[in-house]
Design a protein around this motif. Sequence first.
Motif, PDB file in Angstrom:
ATOM      1  N   LYS A  40       3.072   8.495  -0.248  1.00  0.00           N
ATOM      2  CA  LYS A  40       3.004   7.404  -1.233  1.00  0.00           C
ATOM      3  C   LYS A  40       4.020   7.603  -2.352  1.00  0.00           C
ATOM      4  O   LYS A  40       4.511   8.699  -2.593  1.00  0.00           O
ATOM      5  CB  LYS A  40       1.600   7.320  -1.844  1.00  0.00           C
ATOM      6  CG  LYS A  40       0.477   7.151  -0.843  1.00  0.00           C
ATOM      7  CD  LYS A  40       0.498   5.804  -0.168  1.00  0.00           C
ATOM      8  CE  LYS A  40      -0.738   5.623   0.713  1.00  0.00           C
ATOM      9  NZ  LYS A  40      -0.732   4.349   1.431  1.00  0.00           N
ATOM     10  N   TYR A  80      -5.709   5.853  -9.146  1.00  0.00           N
ATOM     11  CA  TYR A  80      -6.444   7.125  -9.081  1.00  0.00           C
ATOM     12  C   TYR A  80      -6.449   7.733 -10.467  1.00  0.00           C
ATOM     13  O   TYR A  80      -5.384   7.844 -11.106  1.00  0.00           O
ATOM     14  CB  TYR A  80      -5.795   8.097  -8.090  1.00  0.00           C
ATOM     15  CG  TYR A  80      -5.822   7.621  -6.657  1.00  0.00           C
ATOM     16  CD1 TYR A  80      -7.022   7.560  -5.957  1.00  0.00           C
ATOM     17  CD2 TYR A  80      -4.642   7.248  -6.012  1.00  0.00           C
ATOM     18  CE1 TYR A  80      -7.041   7.122  -4.628  1.00  0.00           C
ATOM     19  CE2 TYR A  80      -4.658   6.822  -4.692  1.00  0.00           C
ATOM     20  CZ  TYR A  80      -5.862   6.750  -4.015  1.00  0.00           C
ATOM     21  OH  TYR A  80      -5.880   6.319  -2.708  1.00  0.00           O
ATOM     22  N   LYS A 118      -3.606   0.354  -5.972  1.00  0.00           N
ATOM     23  CA  LYS A 118      -4.601   1.430  -5.939  1.00  0.00           C
ATOM     24  C   LYS A 118      -4.408   2.359  -7.135  1.00  0.00           C
ATOM     25  O   LYS A 118      -3.317   2.871  -7.361  1.00  0.00           O
ATOM     26  CB  LYS A 118      -4.468   2.220  -4.634  1.00  0.00           C
ATOM     27  CG  LYS A 118      -5.553   3.271  -4.435  1.00  0.00           C
ATOM     28  CD  LYS A 118      -6.916   2.628  -4.241  1.00  0.00           C
ATOM     29  CE  LYS A 118      -7.997   3.666  -3.969  1.00  0.00           C
ATOM     30  NZ  LYS A 118      -9.323   3.063  -3.835  1.00  0.00           N
ATOM     31  N   GLU A 175       0.817  -1.223   0.000  1.00  0.00           N
ATOM     32  CA  GLU A 175       0.000   0.000   0.000  1.00  0.00           C
ATOM     33  C   GLU A 175       0.848   1.269   0.000  1.00  0.00           C
ATOM     34  O   GLU A 175       0.374   2.343   0.361  1.00  0.00           O
ATOM     35  CB  GLU A 175      -0.963   0.013   1.194  1.00  0.00           C
ATOM     36  CG  GLU A 175      -1.979  -1.123   1.150  1.00  0.00           C
ATOM     37  CD  GLU A 175      -3.016  -1.035   2.255  1.00  0.00           C
ATOM     38  OE1 GLU A 175      -2.857  -0.181   3.149  1.00  0.00           O
ATOM     39  OE2 GLU A 175      -3.985  -1.819   2.214  1.00  0.00           O
ATOM     40  N   ILE A 204      -9.157  13.813  -4.944  1.00  0.00           N
ATOM     41  CA  ILE A 204      -8.379  12.852  -4.164  1.00  0.00           C
ATOM     42  C   ILE A 204      -7.820  13.579  -2.950  1.00  0.00           C
ATOM     43  O   ILE A 204      -7.137  14.592  -3.074  1.00  0.00           O
ATOM     44  CB  ILE A 204      -7.227  12.251  -4.999  1.00  0.00           C
ATOM     45  CG1 ILE A 204      -7.753  11.716  -6.346  1.00  0.00           C
ATOM     46  CG2 ILE A 204      -6.524  11.152  -4.214  1.00  0.00           C
ATOM     47  CD1 ILE A 204      -8.802  10.654  -6.216  1.00  0.00           C
ATOM     48  N   LYS A 210      -4.844  12.603   2.444  1.00  0.00           N
ATOM     49  CA  LYS A 210      -4.630  11.380   3.207  1.00  0.00           C
ATOM     50  C   LYS A 210      -4.359  10.181   2.300  1.00  0.00           C
ATOM     51  O   LYS A 210      -3.579   9.289   2.641  1.00  0.00           O
ATOM     52  CB  LYS A 210      -5.851  11.108   4.090  1.00  0.00           C
ATOM     53  CG  LYS A 210      -5.709   9.885   4.982  1.00  0.00           C
ATOM     54  CD  LYS A 210      -6.954   9.680   5.825  1.00  0.00           C
ATOM     55  CE  LYS A 210      -6.816   8.433   6.693  1.00  0.00           C
ATOM     56  NZ  LYS A 210      -8.031   8.180   7.499  1.00  0.00           N
ATOM     57  N   GLU A 211      -4.996  10.189   1.114  1.00  0.00           N
ATOM     58  CA  GLU A 211      -4.850   9.059   0.199  1.00  0.00           C
ATOM     59  C   GLU A 211      -3.500   9.054  -0.505  1.00  0.00           C
ATOM     60  O   GLU A 211      -3.042   8.003  -0.955  1.00  0.00           O
ATOM     61  CB  GLU A 211      -5.976   9.075  -0.839  1.00  0.00           C
ATOM     62  CG  GLU A 211      -7.356   8.829  -0.251  1.00  0.00           C
ATOM     63  CD  GLU A 211      -8.463   8.976  -1.278  1.00  0.00           C
ATOM     64  OE1 GLU A 211      -8.865   7.941  -1.847  1.00  0.00           O
ATOM     65  OE2 GLU A 211      -8.905  10.115  -1.513  1.00  0.00           O
TER      66      GLU A 211
END
Length: 723
Positions: free
Chosen positions: A300, A282, A280, A56, A292, A295-296
Amino acid sequence: MNKKLIKKILLFLFLGILLATTLTSIYINFDKLPNSLDNRLRDYFFTIRGTIKDNESVVIIDVDEASLAEVGQWPWSRPKVSELLEKLTQANTAIIAFDIVFAEPDKSSPHRVFKKYNINFPNPPNYDKILGETVSNTPTILGYVFEFSKEKYTNKKAPTVPAIFVEKNKHLGDDYLLKAQGTILNVPEIQDLAYSSGFFNNIPDDSGIIRSVPLVISYNNFIYPSLALEIMRVITQTQKVIINYDEYGVENIKLNNITIPTDRYGRLLLNFRGGEKTFKYYSAKDVLNGKITQKELEGKIAIIGTSAAGLLDLRATPFDSVYPGVEVHANVIDNILQGDFLSKPSWIDGLNILLIFFLSIVTVLFITFSPFWLNPILSLTLLMGTLFGLYEAMFKYGLILNIFFPVVTIALGIILATLVNYFSEIKKREAIKKKFASKVSKSVMDNLLKNMDSNEFQAMEKEVTIFFSDVRGFTNISEQMGNAKELIQYLNEYMEPMSNIITKYEGTIDKYIGDAIMAYWNAPANVKNHQDKAVQAALEQLKELNKLNKKLKETNLPLIDIGIGINTGLAIVGEMGSIGRSDYTVIGDPINLGSRIEALCKYYGSKINISNYTKDKLKDKYIFRFLDSVKVKGKTKPVEIWQVIGYGRPNKKLQIELEKYNIALKLYKDNKFLEAKKQFIDLIKNKSNLNKNIYEIYRERCEKYILNPQNDFEDIFEHKTKK
């Protein structure tokens, strides 16, 4: 262990080694087709395992069909791409990477349009420079492509990499890394302002499927990292990347404290997380539109790529025939982050060869020395066990062993052992049938065929039940027959059903002695309850003889009467005779005693005589009549002779007669000869279906002892002659 078994083991051991040697030669010298099939089998392992959870840490910013529909056809203007980078940076994305190369200038850039139409405008915007400046001010790593065809591209410029690559233990002249011939870089306004970049070449294997990716490529004697490796180098702040070699090629690549195992060409064998969109995704339009949340994306690794079919970045993988190329990089990064690598160490070929030899020998020996009905179960168990072991080695220990050759080894081992066994069994069956044709029952024959390599035919001491039968008054019968041909035909009509009954009850016919039959039970093969089988055969013979006599009477031929003697004891059984001519037979005292017991049928007027050695071991219920305790000619030890009357229990009338007889016998044995004589006379006078010879015999003995009393009386009668 007997010599035949050792010889058989050595033969099939040799066949196993021969098979393994042949397959090993193919494995070493002709690996192209087997490797292709091996890869296909490994793809099924991925399918069986299914999707596993990623770390993740990696997200994909997808220039998808929806983004193209909203923002416009690709390529987008550089400011729009800059806006995308800025949005990602504002969300505190740790690293942004492009699975896209901006190889051509932005044709919509104002400075380029003004120049084309000779419009004089001071400092018109340069979209390429704008994107370059955005790249330099954001945590962005660019992507580019290496070209391997000398004819297609002439661009020789190389990207810069802010790190040192060191090749350790590399021998002079060894070239294992892929060698590029040219580059497809971003336009200088973008490329030159980037902190770093990495190639995103995804090179399929011969079957067109992505199963591994190069982590490094050599170009103009310098080494360059892949996009995924460069991302991990930046994350780990590695300044010196170590490429370790062994005698077979590249062994691994080290980023500070992370060791990444590779194949000899510096490629990472991918441990795919699953099918398309396991990671994931987007949509790029949602990032641009602020849909978006921070937090997402915060912390990352965001890889910008495309899943749109029109942009031609779709690949085939073990999971999918259509798989976004951008997600391949995500798998590489996640493999490194989680450390669950798949590898082929330099010693894996040795282990594969060892596995071929082991499976070849084990399969051949298993199939050879296991019962035929068990072979499919063993074969399936061995195959499934091997596949499970290979599966566990791959996903639990990260070792990629060859799958194709173990499967082929087991299959060919089964076929080879089965064929050799088949032809060997045919040969053995023919030998057995030739030796024992018409002498043993089908069940005995089947047992012999199953145990050809045991000690069944070697001379040994074994408990057997011996059977003798003889036609009474055969001399008179032969005189009544017209000629020898008729006599033989007459005799065969009797012998055939009698022989069939013996083999039906699992007996073995030893020989025909004129009108007599000699047979035995529990040799050469073991026969359960062989004493009962012999007695049951004798009773059925008497029943069959009654039918035959009715037929003989109708044709005015002499009737047949027989006597049968049965004894049980330890005898020598085995193949005996000379080298040129031998026979399987039985010899010993129990056989001689069996012959004497049969001969005494005449004396006692009985049809079936058995010894106490046989009677004591019978399991079923029979009707017996004690005849005598005797010493036969040539023997000093007495034996009890019993008459077998029939199956089960006697009827009431017969029961009364047997009880009277037993009372008379007890009186006789107790020296009460007068009382015994009276009882025997009563038995003689009474009507009976039983032969009364034995009553007459004991009456005469009583009279003898009444006239000549003996102080040392023994109820044992000694027969001085054989009959």
